[in-house]
Design a protein around this motif. Structure first.
Motif, PDB file in Angstrom:
ATOM      1  N   LEU A 288       9.694  -1.841   1.854  1.00 14.16           N
ATOM      2  CA  LEU A 288      10.258  -2.747   0.846  1.00 14.16           C
ATOM      3  C   LEU A 288      11.264  -3.706   1.471  1.00 14.16           C
ATOM      4  N   TRP A 289      12.025  -3.232   2.431  1.00 15.22           N
ATOM      5  CA  TRP A 289      13.016  -4.057   3.133  1.00 15.22           C
ATOM      6  C   TRP A 289      12.322  -5.177   3.908  1.00 15.22           C
ATOM      7  N   LEU A 290      11.288  -4.828   4.653  1.00 16.53           N
ATOM      8  CA  LEU A 290      10.551  -5.841   5.414  1.00 16.53           C
ATOM      9  C   LEU A 290       9.825  -6.803   4.481  1.00 16.53           C
ATOM     10  N   PHE A 291       9.293  -6.290   3.383  1.00 14.54           N
ATOM     11  CA  PHE A 291       8.658  -7.149   2.385  1.00 14.54           C
ATOM     12  C   PHE A 291       9.664  -8.186   1.878  1.00 14.54           C
ATOM     13  N   THR A 292      10.861  -7.731   1.555  1.00 11.94           N
ATOM     14  CA  THR A 292      11.905  -8.623   1.040  1.00 11.94           C
ATOM     15  C   THR A 292      12.313  -9.641   2.097  1.00 11.94           C
ATOM     16  N   GLN A 293      12.399  -9.217   3.355  1.00 15.71           N
ATOM     17  CA  GLN A 293      12.705 -10.165   4.431  1.00 15.71           C
ATOM     18  C   GLN A 293      11.624 -11.239   4.509  1.00 15.71           C
ATOM     19  N   GLY A 294      10.371 -10.845   4.393  1.00 17.02           N
ATOM     20  CA  GLY A 294       9.278 -11.820   4.388  1.00 17.02           C
ATOM     21  C   GLY A 294       9.354 -12.726   3.177  1.00 17.02           C
ATOM     22  N   TYR A 295       9.669 -12.148   2.033  1.00 19.98           N
ATOM     23  CA  TYR A 295       9.788 -12.904   0.787  1.00 19.98           C
ATOM     24  C   TYR A 295      10.854 -13.992   0.919  1.00 19.98           C
TER      25      TYR A 295
ATOM     26  N   ALA B  91       0.822  -1.222   0.000  1.00 18.59           N
ATOM     27  CA  ALA B  91       0.000   0.000   0.000  1.00 18.59           C
ATOM     28  C   ALA B  91       0.851   1.265   0.000  1.00 18.59           C
ATOM     29  N   PHE B  92       1.876   1.333   0.851  1.00 16.69           N
ATOM     30  CA  PHE B  92       2.698   2.538   0.922  1.00 16.69           C
ATOM     31  C   PHE B  92       3.441   2.766  -0.397  1.00 16.69           C
ATOM     32  N   VAL B  93       3.902   1.691  -1.025  1.00 18.55           N
ATOM     33  CA  VAL B  93       4.621   1.807  -2.296  1.00 18.55           C
ATOM     34  C   VAL B  93       3.677   2.318  -3.385  1.00 18.55           C
ATOM     35  N   LYS B  94       2.456   1.799  -3.410  1.00 17.03           N
ATOM     36  CA  LYS B  94       1.466   2.264  -4.385  1.00 17.03           C
ATOM     37  C   LYS B  94       1.178   3.751  -4.201  1.00 17.03           C
ATOM     38  N   LYS B  95       1.059   4.159  -2.945  1.00 15.07           N
ATOM     39  CA  LYS B  95       0.671   5.535  -2.629  1.00 15.07           C
ATOM     40  C   LYS B  95       1.815   6.531  -2.843  1.00 15.07           C
ATOM     41  N   HIS B  96       3.046   6.085  -2.735  1.00 14.71           N
ATOM     42  CA  HIS B  96       4.206   6.977  -2.818  1.00 14.71           C
ATOM     43  C   HIS B  96       5.118   6.587  -3.985  1.00 14.71           C
ATOM     44  N   GLN B  97       4.579   6.727  -5.176  1.00 11.52           N
ATOM     45  CA  GLN B  97       5.322   6.364  -6.384  1.00 11.52           C
ATOM     46  C   GLN B  97       6.583   7.205  -6.574  1.00 11.52           C
ATOM     47  N   ALA B  98       6.551   8.450  -6.133  1.00 11.35           N
ATOM     48  CA  ALA B  98       7.730   9.314  -6.293  1.00 11.35           C
ATOM     49  C   ALA B  98       8.901   8.765  -5.485  1.00 11.35           C
ATOM     50  N   ALA B  99       8.646   8.291  -4.281  1.00 13.67           N
ATOM     51  CA  ALA B  99       9.710   7.704  -3.450  1.00 13.67           C
ATOM     52  C   ALA B  99      10.258   6.447  -4.119  1.00 13.67           C
ATOM     53  N   ARG B 100       9.364   5.636  -4.683  1.00 11.70           N
ATOM     54  CA  ARG B 100       9.805   4.416  -5.379  1.00 11.70           C
ATOM     55  C   ARG B 100      10.671   4.774  -6.577  1.00 11.70           C
ATOM     56  N   ARG B 101      10.232   5.738  -7.363  1.00  9.48           N
ATOM     57  CA  ARG B 101      11.014   6.131  -8.549  1.00  9.48           C
ATOM     58  C   ARG B 101      12.382   6.693  -8.150  1.00  9.48           C
ATOM     59  N   ARG B 102      12.410   7.541  -7.122  1.00 10.13           N
ATOM     60  CA  ARG B 102      13.691   8.109  -6.661  1.00 10.13           C
ATOM     61  C   ARG B 102      14.648   6.997  -6.255  1.00 10.13           C
ATOM     62  N   TRP B 103      14.141   6.084  -5.424  1.00  8.45           N
ATOM     63  CA  TRP B 103      15.003   5.022  -4.914  1.00  8.45           C
ATOM     64  C   TRP B 103      15.456   4.091  -6.041  1.00  8.45           C
ATOM     65  N   THR B 104      14.546   3.709  -6.896  1.00  6.28           N
ATOM     66  CA  THR B 104      14.885   2.798  -7.997  1.00  6.28           C
ATOM     67  C   THR B 104      15.904   3.432  -8.935  1.00  6.28           C
TER      68      THR B 104
END
Length: 180
Positions: free
Chosen positions: A108-115, A17-30
């Motif tokens: 994203l970090w916690l998601f990856t840890q879960g993954y 949800a946070f990644v969907k809502k904050h696309q600018a942060a995702r684009r900056r980081w990517t």
């Protein structure tokens, strides 16, 4: 070779949800981390890309935490001035980019840890650490700190569900991480 953006998409990270809502942060980081991710994958092709992503996110989390802590005092003062001069309604429109980046990276970090089916208690400690770091920011934004930590942990569980077949014990994960 899978690009950073493609890997996040394949893993399901864009569904957070946070990644969907904050696309600018995702684009900056990517954009900032794609070249490093590509180099690491080229230099260590025997490692799974998700493990490289975990390492990149760990590094990013350390940097984002330091960046937030470095600017926290001046940002808090600016928020106080905005609240006093504009009122809460208009001051709430101010967005702290370093806090947004830290929250994005943590999700994203916690998601990856879960993954990667890493240990729950480790992920919970990371969520608690981020909550503690952002405590003043959460108070200013009138956010429930327990609800915030729960949202972070939700990303961990989403990652676990996104990769249900891959069960990796913490010991085998460390062995694989530090082999070669």
């Amino acid at each position: 070779m899978t690009s950073l953006s493609e890997l996040i998409q394949q893993m399901g990270g864009k569904d957070i949800a946070f990644v969907k809502k904050h696309q600018a942060a995702r684009r900056r980081w990517t954009k900032e981390h794609t070249p490093l991710f590509a180099r690491v994958c080229e230099n260590k092709p025997e490692k799974a890309p998700a493990l490289h992503l975990l390492g990149l996110l760990t590094k990013s989390h350390i940097e984002a935490t330091a960046n937030y802590e470095q600017s926290a005092s001046s940002t808090q003062q600016m928020q106080q001035v905005l609240n006093e001069t504009l009122g809460n309604e208009h001051a709430d429109k101010f967005s702290n980019q370093s806090a947004e980046d830290l929250i994005f990276i943590t999700h994203l970090w916690l998601f990856t840890q879960g993954y990667l089916h890493m240990d729950y208690s480790l992920a919970h400690d990371h969520a608690e650490q981020t909550q503690s770091t952002l405590n003043h920011e959460l108070i200013i934004k009138r956010m429930d700190v327990d609800a915030f930590r729960t949202e972070l942990m939700q990303s961990f569980y989403m990652g676990k569900e996104a990769n249900p077949t891959k069960k990796v014990s913490l010991l085998s994960w460390f062995k694989r991480l530090f082999s070669l």
